[in-house]
Design a protein around this motif. Structure first.
Motif, PDB file in Angstrom:
ATOM      1  N   SER A   8       0.839  -1.192   0.000  1.00 32.15           N
ATOM      2  CA  SER A   8       0.000   0.000   0.000  1.00 32.15           C
ATOM      3  C   SER A   8       0.875   1.244   0.000  1.00 32.15           C
ATOM      4  O   SER A   8       1.983   1.229   0.526  1.00 32.15           O
ATOM      5  CB  SER A   8      -0.927   0.021   1.214  1.00 32.15           C
ATOM      6  N   ILE A   9       0.345   2.285  -0.612  1.00 28.80           N
ATOM      7  CA  ILE A   9       0.998   3.593  -0.603  1.00 28.80           C
ATOM      8  C   ILE A   9       0.051   4.570   0.071  1.00 28.80           C
ATOM      9  O   ILE A   9      -1.086   4.739  -0.384  1.00 28.80           O
ATOM     10  CB  ILE A   9       1.346   4.052  -2.021  1.00 28.80           C
ATOM     11  N   ASN A  10       0.488   5.155   1.153  1.00 29.84           N
ATOM     12  CA  ASN A  10      -0.376   6.066   1.901  1.00 29.84           C
ATOM     13  C   ASN A  10      -0.288   7.500   1.391  1.00 29.84           C
ATOM     14  O   ASN A  10      -1.298   8.159   1.193  1.00 29.84           O
ATOM     15  CB  ASN A  10      -0.029   6.022   3.391  1.00 29.84           C
ATOM     16  N   THR A  11       0.911   7.971   1.240  1.00 27.80           N
ATOM     17  CA  THR A  11       1.097   9.326   0.744  1.00 27.80           C
ATOM     18  C   THR A  11       2.280   9.379  -0.213  1.00 27.80           C
ATOM     19  O   THR A  11       3.225   8.597  -0.098  1.00 27.80           O
ATOM     20  CB  THR A  11       1.365  10.333   1.881  1.00 27.80           C
ATOM     21  N   THR A  21      -2.579  12.211  -0.627  1.00 33.64           N
ATOM     22  CA  THR A  21      -2.866  10.966   0.067  1.00 33.64           C
ATOM     23  C   THR A  21      -3.436   9.935  -0.899  1.00 33.64           C
ATOM     24  O   THR A  21      -3.773  10.240  -2.049  1.00 33.64           O
ATOM     25  CB  THR A  21      -3.885  11.205   1.185  1.00 33.64           C
ATOM     26  N   SER A  22      -3.576   8.727  -0.395  1.00 39.95           N
ATOM     27  CA  SER A  22      -4.150   7.665  -1.221  1.00 39.95           C
ATOM     28  C   SER A  22      -5.596   7.986  -1.592  1.00 39.95           C
ATOM     29  O   SER A  22      -6.089   7.513  -2.613  1.00 39.95           O
ATOM     30  CB  SER A  22      -4.087   6.330  -0.477  1.00 39.95           C
ATOM     31  N   ARG A  60      -1.744  12.398  -9.771  1.00 38.49           N
ATOM     32  CA  ARG A  60      -1.265  11.013  -9.845  1.00 38.49           C
ATOM     33  C   ARG A  60      -1.959  10.278 -10.976  1.00 38.49           C
ATOM     34  O   ARG A  60      -3.053  10.641 -11.416  1.00 38.49           O
ATOM     35  CB  ARG A  60      -1.573  10.294  -8.527  1.00 38.49           C
ATOM     36  N   SER A  98      -2.619   6.515 -10.847  1.00 44.08           N
ATOM     37  CA  SER A  98      -2.425   5.331 -10.006  1.00 44.08           C
ATOM     38  C   SER A  98      -2.131   4.085 -10.831  1.00 44.08           C
ATOM     39  O   SER A  98      -1.337   3.241 -10.427  1.00 44.08           O
ATOM     40  CB  SER A  98      -3.661   5.103  -9.137  1.00 44.08           C
ATOM     41  N   ARG A 120       1.302   4.098 -11.571  1.00 40.99           N
ATOM     42  CA  ARG A 120       2.131   4.327 -10.385  1.00 40.99           C
ATOM     43  C   ARG A 120       3.071   5.506 -10.618  1.00 40.99           C
ATOM     44  O   ARG A 120       4.261   5.449 -10.322  1.00 40.99           O
ATOM     45  CB  ARG A 120       2.906   3.071 -10.000  1.00 40.99           C
ATOM     46  N   GLY A 160       4.606   4.181   2.705  1.00 38.41           N
ATOM     47  CA  GLY A 160       3.704   3.056   2.540  1.00 38.41           C
ATOM     48  C   GLY A 160       4.273   1.788   3.121  1.00 38.41           C
ATOM     49  O   GLY A 160       5.315   1.789   3.782  1.00 38.41           O
TER      50      GLY A 160
END
Length: 120
Positions: free
Chosen positions: A29-32, A51-52, A70, A72, A75, A98
């Motif tokens: 996971s990527i949070n920020t 943020t995500s 972003r 996503s 990525r 993350g």
């Protein structure tokens, strides 16, 4: 996990640049994702963060001029910089916070920076 920032260069004051950051490698996971910069002779400072969930925050110096975004699926994260000023001259870094796995803690990952030079 590797981060690669690109898109820096030399631009005249008032110009624009778009920085890109691509994240490769496995992450649970990527949070920020954040953009930092380090002007010559100064400390690294936060420029923008997303943020995500898609919420973005900016340093006062970046508000109304910079935009973080972003893609996503790819990525990739971006920093659109408009109305650049000489004081924006710095090495810009992307940072990802993350988890590499469900059981791992949140860690910070840094990429190599990209130099932005704004001439007056």
């Amino acid at each position: 996990v590797q981060l690669q920032a690109s898109g820096g260069g030399m631009v005249q004051a008032g110009g624009s640049l778009r920085l890109s950051c691509v994240v490769t490698g496995s992450m649970f996971s990527i949070n920020t994702v954040s953009w930092y910069r380090q002007p010559p002779g100064k400390q690294r400072e936060l420029v923008a963060e997303i943020t995500s969930g898609g919420s973005a925050t900016y340093a006062d110096s970046a508000k109304a001029r910079f935009a973080i975004s972003r893609d996503s699926a790819k990525r990739m994260w971006y920093l659109q910089m408009n109305s650049l000023k000489p004081e924006d001259t710095a090495v810009y870094y992307c940072n990802v916070r993350g988890r590499r796995s469900l059981s791992s803690s949140n860690d910070n990952y840094w990429g190599r920076g990209t130099l932005v030079t704004v001439s007056s």
